[in-house]
Design an enzyme around this catalytic site. Structure first.
Site, PDB file in Angstrom:
ATOM      1  CB  CYS A  35      -0.945   0.017   1.201  1.00  0.00           C
ATOM      2  SG  CYS A  35      -0.075   0.026   2.780  1.00  0.00           S
ATOM      3  CB  CYS A 104      -3.540  -0.954   8.810  1.00  0.00           C
ATOM      4  SG  CYS A 104      -4.405  -1.141   7.233  1.00  0.00           S
TER       5      CYS A 104
END
Ligand code: FES
Length: 143
Positions: A35, A104
């Site tokens: 990402c 994350c």
């Protein structure tokens, strides 16, 4: 049910411990190549206790909420507790993250470990290298 818990939204909107510690004792920076998000953690350490912690995260809302919660969880704690902090514990403290956002929270765990390792390295402190697995792959995408 809402995608994100109240706690995630709270820590995303009002992140705790954002910033830089200029004279940090340990700094850790990790990124997710998929990402492109980056997280940096700064630690002040006295007698094995984390007396202050700040973070900078260039990333998604879940990464910001995870870093904010992770810093709250390790502030004032001994290094051993910071090293034992898992992304699962961060996620649970946030009352959960959507499955596709779990990776994350891994950034937060890795950034803290990397900052502690930096402190150990800078001060010539012996440590168990198996606590810091190199190149751990992202459990989400496998990269
Ligand atoms: Fe990159 Fe969340 S999408 S850390």
């Amino acid at each position: 049910m809402a995608l994100y818990s109240e706690k995630v939204m709270d820590h995303f909107r009002n992140p705790r411990n954002v910033g830089v510690i200029e004279d940090a004792d340990g700094v850790g920076e990790v990124g997710n190549p998929v990402c492109g998000d980056i997280m940096k953690i700064y630690l002040k350490i006295e007698n094995d206790i984390i007396t202050d912690v700040k973070f900078e995260t260039f990333g998604c809302g879940s990464a910001i909420a995870s870093s904010s919660m992770a810093t709250e969880l390790i502030k004032g704690k001994p290094l051993s507790e910071a090293l034992a902090l898992t992304n699962k514990a961060v996620t649970e403290a946030l009352d959960g993250l959507p499955a596709h956002k779990l990776h994350c929270s891994v950034l937060a765990e890795e950034a803290i470990k990397s900052a502690v390792k930096d402190y150990y390295d800078k001060n010539g402190i012996e440590y168990d290298h198996s606590q810091f697995p190199e190149g751990e792959s992202c459990p989400h995408c496998g990269e």
